[in-house]
Design a protein around this motif. Structure first.
Motif, short mmCIF file in Angstrom:
data_model
loop_
_atom_site.label_atom_id
_atom_site.label_comp_id
_atom_site.label_asym_id
_atom_site.label_seq_id
_atom_site.Cartn_x
_atom_site.Cartn_y
_atom_site.Cartn_z
N THR A 1 0.84 -1.20 0.00
CA THR A 1 0.00 0.00 0.00
C THR A 1 0.87 1.24 0.00
OG1 THR A 1 -1.69 1.24 1.23
CG2 THR A 1 -0.18 -0.11 2.52
N ASP B 1 -0.16 3.94 1.44
CA ASP B 1 -0.47 4.66 2.68
C ASP B 1 0.68 4.53 3.66
OD1 ASP B 1 -2.97 5.38 1.74
OD2 ASP B 1 -3.91 3.55 2.50
N SER C 1 1.94 5.23 7.74
CA SER C 1 1.43 5.38 9.11
C SER C 1 2.43 6.13 9.97
CB SER C 1 1.15 4.01 9.72
OG SER C 1 0.84 4.13 11.10
N ARG D 1 1.57 -1.13 6.69
CA ARG D 1 2.10 0.11 6.11
C ARG D 1 3.54 0.38 6.59
NH1 ARG D 1 -2.83 4.43 7.24
NH2 ARG D 1 -4.55 3.13 6.47
#
Length: 311
Positions: A30, A32, A34, A51
């Motif tokens: 991903t 994304d 964190s 992540r």
């Protein structure tokens, strides 16, 4: 096969590997990222372990205020079996509890000298580019006056010959025969050439030519956003072709609809000029100047005036 692994980030941004070297081949699934501030506070119920974890000055300063047991437990919990890596920004010192846990669980701990927000932006852009949905289309991609034109059609219809003429007219070739397309955003398709055939153009009867060698570096580019599709097809006298340009056909590539024009091919038609003018006309439409709509409006006005005179 994973598109991106942790070692790709290390190489791309020239980062320092602090610990957890055994895990540098972990896949990143991903784009994304964190920032595990709430996890370091003790709340792991929704910890996005898959992540990349980005830890900056704020998070590290907070861990220093924790007692030894809480700090060790929470830093250990960051190192899960699916975490692709933990990145420490600003060149800050890595807690030894994190180093020990990362070595034990084979989670790479990486360090960068860049500021957290800046690096987060760079990393997100890189991952979104690499993890974007992709497909391949048989065709030719040319940059014409800043418009990315994808030329499609059956084999032998004249796509490459049209592209050669366009390059001679000063436009830039992106890809011939096979165009690799990735969807970088909701309505953004970017086309590139496979590395094997980059800068090459195949002309039947002539063979393979190197466009950059023949025409110079200004005749090629490595990627281009696709704005319009032009489909070449052999002239069919029984088919009704659009003569005004009022009807706009669309072609769906991945999840994006792209304007598509069908250009009939027959002896005597200069395809390169037609494609070039179509690209310029597309730019004009984007600027709010639509010749077909203006003609239709004028025609309607003439018909209305004629009706008034008859009365």
């Amino acid at each position: 096969m994973a598109k991106v692994r942790t070692k790709d980030i290390l190489e791309k941004f020239d980062l320092e590997l602090v610990s957890g070297e055994d895990g540098i081949n972990r896949p990143i699934i991903t784009s994304d990222i964190s920032r595990p501030g709430i996890e370091l506070a003790g709340f792991f119920d929704y910890y996005p372990a898959e992540r990349i974890q980005l830890i900056g000055k704020t998070e590290l300063t907070f861990t220093e205020k924790l007692n030894d047991i809480d700090r060790q437990i929470r830093l250990e919990r960051l190192c899960s079996d699916i975490t692709p890596g933990i990145i420490i920004t600003r060149g800050l010192e890595v807690p030894y509890e994190l180093i020990e846990a990362s070595e034990r669980e084979a989670v790479p701990v990486i360090r960068t000298k860049q500021k957290t927000t800046r690096f987060s932006s760079l990393l997100t852009n890189f991952l979104e580019s690499k993890l974007a949905p992709t497909t391949a289309v048989h065709g030719v991609l040319v940059d014409i006056y800043g418009v990315g034109v994808l030329i499609t059609g059956k084999s032998g219809v004249g796509k490459s010959e049209a592209a050669l003429e366009l390059v001679k007219r000063g436009h830039r070739l992106v890809a011939d025969d096979c165009v690799e397309i990735r969807q970088e955003d909701e309505n953004t398709l970017v086309g590139t050439s496979p590395e094997l055939i980059e800068h090459l153009l195949e002309i039947r009867g002539l063979g393979i030519i190197n466009v950059m060698t023949l025409f110079g570096a200004g005749a090629i580019r490595s990627f281009k956003r696709i704005s319009i599709v032009m489909n070449l097809e052999l002239w069919d006298q029984n088919k009704q072709y659009d003569r005004l340009g009022l009807d706009e056909e669309k072609m769906r590539i991945i999840d994006t609809d792209i304007t598509k024009l069908t250009i009939p091919v027959r002896p005597g038609r200069n395809l390169a000029v037609i494609i070039e003018v179509a690209a310029m006309n597309f730019r004009l439409k984007k600027m709010g100047m639509n010749a077909a709509e203006q003609f239709s409006s004028r025609l309607s006005d003439v018909i209305e005036d004629g009706d008034h005179e008859d009365r």
